[in-house]
Design a protein around this motif. Structure first.
Motif, PDB file in Angstrom:
ATOM      1  N   LEU A  40      -1.958   5.240   6.881  1.00  0.00           N
ATOM      2  CA  LEU A  40      -1.928   4.928   5.460  1.00  0.00           C
ATOM      3  C   LEU A  40      -2.998   5.750   4.750  1.00  0.00           C
ATOM      4  O   LEU A  40      -4.139   5.827   5.213  1.00  0.00           O
ATOM      5  CB  LEU A  40      -2.214   3.436   5.259  1.00  0.00           C
ATOM      6  N   VAL A  41      -2.634   6.384   3.637  1.00  0.00           N
ATOM      7  CA  VAL A  41      -3.596   7.114   2.794  1.00  0.00           C
ATOM      8  C   VAL A  41      -3.406   6.636   1.357  1.00  0.00           C
ATOM      9  O   VAL A  41      -2.305   6.669   0.820  1.00  0.00           O
ATOM     10  CB  VAL A  41      -3.433   8.649   2.913  1.00  0.00           C
ATOM     11  N   SER A  42      -4.500   6.166   0.744  1.00  0.00           N
ATOM     12  CA  SER A  42      -4.355   5.497  -0.538  1.00  0.00           C
ATOM     13  C   SER A  42      -5.565   5.711  -1.438  1.00  0.00           C
ATOM     14  O   SER A  42      -6.707   5.596  -0.989  1.00  0.00           O
ATOM     15  CB  SER A  42      -4.173   3.992  -0.291  1.00  0.00           C
ATOM     16  N   ASN A  43      -5.308   5.998  -2.716  1.00  0.00           N
ATOM     17  CA  ASN A  43      -6.364   5.981  -3.731  1.00  0.00           C
ATOM     18  C   ASN A  43      -6.591   4.528  -4.136  1.00  0.00           C
ATOM     19  O   ASN A  43      -5.623   3.813  -4.425  1.00  0.00           O
ATOM     20  CB  ASN A  43      -5.948   6.772  -4.966  1.00  0.00           C
ATOM     21  N   PRO A  64       5.201  -2.321  14.884  1.00  0.00           N
ATOM     22  CA  PRO A  64       3.782  -2.158  15.190  1.00  0.00           C
ATOM     23  C   PRO A  64       2.981  -1.945  13.919  1.00  0.00           C
ATOM     24  O   PRO A  64       3.530  -1.555  12.881  1.00  0.00           O
ATOM     25  CB  PRO A  64       3.755  -0.884  16.036  1.00  0.00           C
ATOM     26  N   GLY A  65       1.705  -2.188  14.002  1.00  0.00           N
ATOM     27  CA  GLY A  65       0.842  -1.981  12.848  1.00  0.00           C
ATOM     28  C   GLY A  65       0.566  -0.511  12.630  1.00  0.00           C
ATOM     29  O   GLY A  65       0.932   0.350  13.433  1.00  0.00           O
ATOM     30  N   LEU A  66      -0.087  -0.242  11.533  1.00  0.00           N
ATOM     31  CA  LEU A  66      -0.515   1.127  11.233  1.00  0.00           C
ATOM     32  C   LEU A  66      -1.591   1.528  12.232  1.00  0.00           C
ATOM     33  O   LEU A  66      -2.398   0.707  12.656  1.00  0.00           O
ATOM     34  CB  LEU A  66      -1.066   1.194   9.815  1.00  0.00           C
ATOM     35  N   ASP A  67      -1.606   2.797  12.595  1.00  0.00           N
ATOM     36  CA  ASP A  67      -2.634   3.291  13.515  1.00  0.00           C
ATOM     37  C   ASP A  67      -3.979   3.438  12.827  1.00  0.00           C
ATOM     38  O   ASP A  67      -5.015   3.190  13.432  1.00  0.00           O
ATOM     39  CB  ASP A  67      -2.210   4.641  14.103  1.00  0.00           C
ATOM     40  N   SER A  68      -3.954   3.852  11.570  1.00  0.00           N
ATOM     41  CA  SER A  68      -5.199   4.089  10.830  1.00  0.00           C
ATOM     42  C   SER A  68      -4.966   3.908   9.342  1.00  0.00           C
ATOM     43  O   SER A  68      -3.844   4.046   8.857  1.00  0.00           O
ATOM     44  CB  SER A  68      -5.710   5.513  11.059  1.00  0.00           C
ATOM     45  N   ILE A  69      -6.065   3.653   8.651  1.00  0.00           N
ATOM     46  CA  ILE A  69      -6.028   3.491   7.203  1.00  0.00           C
ATOM     47  C   ILE A  69      -7.181   4.289   6.612  1.00  0.00           C
ATOM     48  O   ILE A  69      -8.329   4.117   7.020  1.00  0.00           O
ATOM     49  CB  ILE A  69      -6.134   2.000   6.818  1.00  0.00           C
ATOM     50  N   TYR A  70      -6.855   5.177   5.694  1.00  0.00           N
ATOM     51  CA  TYR A  70      -7.853   5.984   4.996  1.00  0.00           C
ATOM     52  C   TYR A  70      -7.654   5.751   3.507  1.00  0.00           C
ATOM     53  O   TYR A  70      -6.527   5.812   3.011  1.00  0.00           O
ATOM     54  CB  TYR A  70      -7.680   7.464   5.323  1.00  0.00           C
ATOM     55  N   HIS A 118     -17.109  13.849  -8.476  1.00  0.00           N
ATOM     56  CA  HIS A 118     -15.847  14.420  -8.015  1.00  0.00           C
ATOM     57  C   HIS A 118     -15.823  14.358  -6.491  1.00  0.00           C
ATOM     58  O   HIS A 118     -16.788  14.723  -5.835  1.00  0.00           O
ATOM     59  CB  HIS A 118     -15.712  15.857  -8.503  1.00  0.00           C
ATOM     60  N   CYS A 119     -14.747  13.893  -5.917  1.00  0.00           N
ATOM     61  CA  CYS A 119     -14.642  13.799  -4.461  1.00  0.00           C
ATOM     62  C   CYS A 119     -13.464  14.642  -3.983  1.00  0.00           C
ATOM     63  O   CYS A 119     -12.624  15.036  -4.776  1.00  0.00           O
ATOM     64  CB  CYS A 119     -14.453  12.346  -4.035  1.00  0.00           C
ATOM     65  N   ASP A 120     -13.399  14.869  -2.683  1.00  0.00           N
ATOM     66  CA  ASP A 120     -12.261  15.610  -2.139  1.00  0.00           C
ATOM     67  C   ASP A 120     -11.261  14.686  -1.459  1.00  0.00           C
ATOM     68  O   ASP A 120     -10.301  15.139  -0.865  1.00  0.00           O
ATOM     69  CB  ASP A 120     -12.727  16.701  -1.176  1.00  0.00           C
ATOM     70  N   CYS A 121     -11.513  13.370  -1.555  1.00  0.00           N
ATOM     71  CA  CYS A 121     -10.617  12.443  -0.863  1.00  0.00           C
ATOM     72  C   CYS A 121      -9.569  11.825  -1.785  1.00  0.00           C
ATOM     73  O   CYS A 121      -8.600  11.244  -1.308  1.00  0.00           O
ATOM     74  CB  CYS A 121     -11.412  11.359  -0.137  1.00  0.00           C
ATOM     75  N   GLY A 140      -8.299  15.571   1.111  1.00  0.00           N
ATOM     76  CA  GLY A 140      -9.404  15.123   1.950  1.00  0.00           C
ATOM     77  C   GLY A 140      -9.078  14.005   2.920  1.00  0.00           C
ATOM     78  O   GLY A 140      -9.521  14.028   4.075  1.00  0.00           O
ATOM     79  N   LEU A 141      -8.315  13.000   2.486  1.00  0.00           N
ATOM     80  CA  LEU A 141      -7.977  11.887   3.389  1.00  0.00           C
ATOM     81  C   LEU A 141      -7.158  12.376   4.580  1.00  0.00           C
ATOM     82  O   LEU A 141      -7.406  11.988   5.725  1.00  0.00           O
ATOM     83  CB  LEU A 141      -7.200  10.796   2.645  1.00  0.00           C
ATOM     84  N   LEU A 142      -6.194  13.232   4.321  1.00  0.00           N
ATOM     85  CA  LEU A 142      -5.337  13.738   5.390  1.00  0.00           C
ATOM     86  C   LEU A 142      -6.111  14.657   6.326  1.00  0.00           C
ATOM     87  O   LEU A 142      -5.959  14.577   7.555  1.00  0.00           O
ATOM     88  CB  LEU A 142      -4.133  14.473   4.800  1.00  0.00           C
ATOM     89  N   LEU A 143      -6.959  15.501   5.761  1.00  0.00           N
ATOM     90  CA  LEU A 143      -7.741  16.415   6.578  1.00  0.00           C
ATOM     91  C   LEU A 143      -8.727  15.657   7.458  1.00  0.00           C
ATOM     92  O   LEU A 143      -8.908  15.992   8.633  1.00  0.00           O
ATOM     93  CB  LEU A 143      -8.471  17.434   5.692  1.00  0.00           C
TER      94      LEU A 143
END
Length: 181
Positions: A48-51, A78-84, A98-101, A107-110
């Motif tokens: 999961l990647v979320s602002n 199954p549950g999510l493996d990770s959450i960013y 200013h952030c890169d995420c 940024g979150l994916l990287l």
């Protein structure tokens, strides 16, 4: 290196209720749970990647958000493996730096790819707005726009063009399985 499905939260995985951390209002979008199950069986990590600007704006605490995510993940099998997530507001809206995420930046994916040894060219980013698509494209993923009415601005740009546009998760499932590298 593992392939992953990066998936946006609000409007993609779950129904978009702005700034919600109330588990009673949590509702998965149609087809999302089945999609995740099929992708997990196909060998993809689920990330999961979320602002989450509500944290920076003081609308809810980071603890309330993580409790909500824990509840959501318990409902998945199954549950999510990770959450960013990015806990920053839009630059300038609250004086935040200013952030890169924050999507559309990658940024979150990287970070997830580095920490979990994810092969980005073999991975997919799925979201309901072009900021999600742009983040996936910038990270080097294949991208799918779940065109369910979430995108309202339609700001153009070469990094904002999805590889595929679908209306339902079943279509995304077919595309990913057909194009698995």
């Amino acid at each position: 290196m593992s392939p992953a499905i990066f998936i946006d939260k609000d409007g993609t995985l779950i129904r978009d209720v702005p700034y919600n951390v109330d588990p009673q209002l949590l509702e998965f979008t149609p087809g999302a749970v089945s999609f995740l199950n099929v992708m997990k069986k196909a060998g993809y990590r689920l990330i999961l990647v979320s602002n989450q600007p509500g944290i920076a704006m003081g609308l809810f605490s980071e603890t309330a958000f993580t409790d909500y995510i824990r509840h959501m993940n318990q409902l998945l099998s199954p549950g999510l493996d990770s959450i960013y997530y990015c806990a920053h507001a839009r630059p300038g809206s609250d004086g935040s730096f200013h952030c890169d995420c924050r999507k559309p930046l990658p940024g979150l994916l990287l970070r997830a790819a580095f920490e979990q040894k994810i092969s980005l060219p073999h991975s997919w980013m799925i979201g309901d707005i072009l900021d999600d698509v742009e983040a996936g494209n910038r990270a080097g993923c294949q991208t799918i726009l779940l065109n369910n009415g979430g995108e309202t601005e339609w700001l153009p740009g070469p990094m904002r063009l999805p590889d595929f546009t679908v209306k339902r998760f079943e279509e995304a499932e077919n595309i990913i399985l057909k194009n698995k590298i």
